[in-house]
Scaffold this active site. Structure first.
Site, PDB file in Angstrom:
ATOM      1  N   HIS A 130      56.645  29.465  -5.817  1.00 32.31           N
ATOM      2  CA  HIS A 130      57.253  30.734  -5.443  1.00 32.31           C
ATOM      3  C   HIS A 130      57.272  31.746  -6.584  1.00 32.31           C
ATOM      4  CE1 HIS A 130      60.105  32.174  -2.017  1.00 32.31           C
ATOM      5  NE2 HIS A 130      59.189  33.065  -2.314  1.00 32.31           N
ATOM      6  N   ASP A 157      64.256  30.987   2.722  1.00 31.11           N
ATOM      7  CA  ASP A 157      64.194  30.001   1.647  1.00 31.11           C
ATOM      8  C   ASP A 157      65.493  29.205   1.589  1.00 31.11           C
ATOM      9  OD1 ASP A 157      63.691  28.667  -0.788  1.00 31.11           O
ATOM     10  OD2 ASP A 157      62.847  30.443  -1.729  1.00 31.11           O
ATOM     11  N   HIS A 165      66.569  28.314  -1.234  1.00 30.58           N
ATOM     12  CA  HIS A 165      67.086  28.708  -2.534  1.00 30.58           C
ATOM     13  C   HIS A 165      67.156  30.228  -2.646  1.00 30.58           C
ATOM     14  CE1 HIS A 165      64.910  24.843  -2.927  1.00 30.58           C
ATOM     15  NE2 HIS A 165      65.966  24.495  -3.632  1.00 30.58           N
ATOM     16  N   ASP A 172      66.476  31.822  -5.606  1.00 34.50           N
ATOM     17  CA  ASP A 172      65.469  32.236  -6.588  1.00 34.50           C
ATOM     18  C   ASP A 172      65.935  33.447  -7.383  1.00 34.50           C
ATOM     19  OD1 ASP A 172      63.946  30.149  -5.704  1.00 34.50           O
ATOM     20  OD2 ASP A 172      62.601  31.356  -4.488  1.00 34.50           O
ATOM     21  N   HIS A 191      59.685  29.462 -10.853  1.00 33.12           N
ATOM     22  CA  HIS A 191      59.672  29.583  -9.391  1.00 33.12           C
ATOM     23  C   HIS A 191      61.089  29.722  -8.824  1.00 33.12           C
ATOM     24  CE1 HIS A 191      60.164  25.113  -7.857  1.00 33.12           C
ATOM     25  NE2 HIS A 191      60.977  25.376  -8.856  1.00 33.12           N
ATOM     26  N   ASP A 216      59.265  30.495   2.015  1.00 35.69           N
ATOM     27  CA  ASP A 216      59.132  29.225   1.306  1.00 35.69           C
ATOM     28  C   ASP A 216      59.268  28.114   2.339  1.00 35.69           C
ATOM     29  OD1 ASP A 216      59.596  26.884  -0.233  1.00 35.69           O
ATOM     30  OD2 ASP A 216      60.405  28.071  -1.881  1.00 35.69           O
ATOM     31  N   ASP A 231      60.166  25.229   2.022  1.00 31.98           N
ATOM     32  CA  ASP A 231      61.363  24.397   1.882  1.00 31.98           C
ATOM     33  C   ASP A 231      62.569  25.026   2.564  1.00 31.98           C
ATOM     34  OD1 ASP A 231      62.759  26.159   0.128  1.00 31.98           O
ATOM     35  OD2 ASP A 231      62.034  25.128  -1.654  1.00 31.98           O
ATOM     36  N   GLU A 260      54.804  27.215  -1.556  1.00 31.66           N
ATOM     37  CA  GLU A 260      55.367  25.896  -1.864  1.00 31.66           C
ATOM     38  C   GLU A 260      54.874  24.771  -0.948  1.00 31.66           C
ATOM     39  OE1 GLU A 260      56.986  25.116  -4.517  1.00 31.66           O
ATOM     40  OE2 GLU A 260      57.849  26.980  -5.299  1.00 31.66           O
TER      41      GLU A 260
END
Length: 300
Positions: free
Chosen positions: A100, A123, A125, A127, A140, A227, A229, A272
């Site tokens: 990412h 996402d 996360h 980030d 990332h 992303d 994830d 990712e």
């Protein structure tokens, strides 16, 4: 949606310390992304891959606490130019990652053509880390902060110096793993976040309706940074930083379908995908399925 799509692969795995995500663009291509988009009557031009620097693995600068800083910056400088060139031609830049950290270059390239750029950050996360707040030093986990102008100058000055986006133009969807520094930054900047609590409580339909309405009031261009994830690891196992309790396959399809109907997305990246950790290219195939929905694919 613009009818001409430029596919840009970025086999970058330098923003973290787990191998395999550099093969993500190839896995997504192998899963049939070009055929899928051409069946939807788009003109697709595959620009190939942005060259990725290859340093000694996991070089971490003790002063900045950033891993592979120079190499990540170099890769993103090249990406920003390619994305900007694509956008200036009236094409839709579709970036395939890679980790990412490549969002630094994507947003730097797109933001040159949009004074007010909206961002949907799909996402697990935030980030939003910096060298000071990151437990790992992995870049990332920093691209959204960098794009806000927060972080090392070698990253924040990519494209043009300073912020590429404004905090009030960001919506994070699906967050469920935030570091303490990220939580503080979200509160300080007033960034709009739909955690998994809100998704569960409100439902994806309302979350996306609110997201679309919120951004439509503020911006003309919206970038989707997805992303894999963000999805639950049961659905998308081939990611480097899985977090349980994530978004479902069907919720993600609905989100993409609603964005297609709203017709607000002008650039996107899917990142990712890690084939080494995947099961029979399942995660790359899901990425292609979601792209199909984003670009208007319907059952009937």
């Amino acid at each position: 949606m613009k009818k001409h799509i430029s596919i840009i692969g970025v086999p970058m795995d330098l923003g973290q310390n787990r191998r395999g995500v550099d093969m993500g663009p190839s896995a997504i291509r192998y899963a049939g992304v070009i055929d899928r988009l051409e069946r939807l009557k788009y003109k697709v031009e595959d620009l190939g891959d942005i060259p990725s620097p290859t340093p000694g693995r996991n070089q971490k600068d003790d002063e900045s606490n950033l891993r592979n800083l120079n190499e990540v910056a170099e890769g993103n400088i090249n990406l920003a130019k390619t994305v900007s060139d694509s956008f200036s031609k009236g094409h839709f830049p579709l970036v395939l990652g890679g980790d990412h950290s490549i969002a630094i270059g994507t947003l730097a390239g797109v933001s040159k053509h949009a004074d007010q750029l909206g961002v949907i950050w799909y996402d697990a996360h935030g980030d939003l880390n910096t060298g000071e707040t990151s437990p790992s030093g992995n870049i990332h986990g920093m691209p959204l902060a960098v794009s806000l102008g927060i972080g090392h100058e070698k990253l924040t000055q990519i494209g043009e110096s300073g912020p590429k986006i404004r905090p009030e133009n960001i919506v994070i969807v699906g967050a469920r793993s935030l570091d303490e520094g990220e939580k503080e930054l979200i509160k300080e900047k007033g960034i709009k976040v739909y955690t998994m609590h809100e998704v569960d409580r409100l439902g994806m339909s309302q979350v996306m309706s609110e997201t679309i309405d919120y951004l439509k009031e503020r911006v003309q261009h919206v970038h989707l940074s997805l992303d894999l994830d963000g999805l639950d690891p049961e659905e998308a196992p081939g990611v480097g930083t899985p977090v349980v309790g994530g978004l479902s396959y069907r919720e993600s399809h609905l989100a993409m379908e609603m964005l297609a109907e709203a017709d607000i997305i002008t650039s996107a990246e899917f990142v990712e995908v890690n084939p080494i950790l995947d099961e029979k290219n399942k995660t790359a195939s899901i990425a292609v399925d979601l792209m199909g929905s984003l670009f208007g694919e319907k059952l009937l």
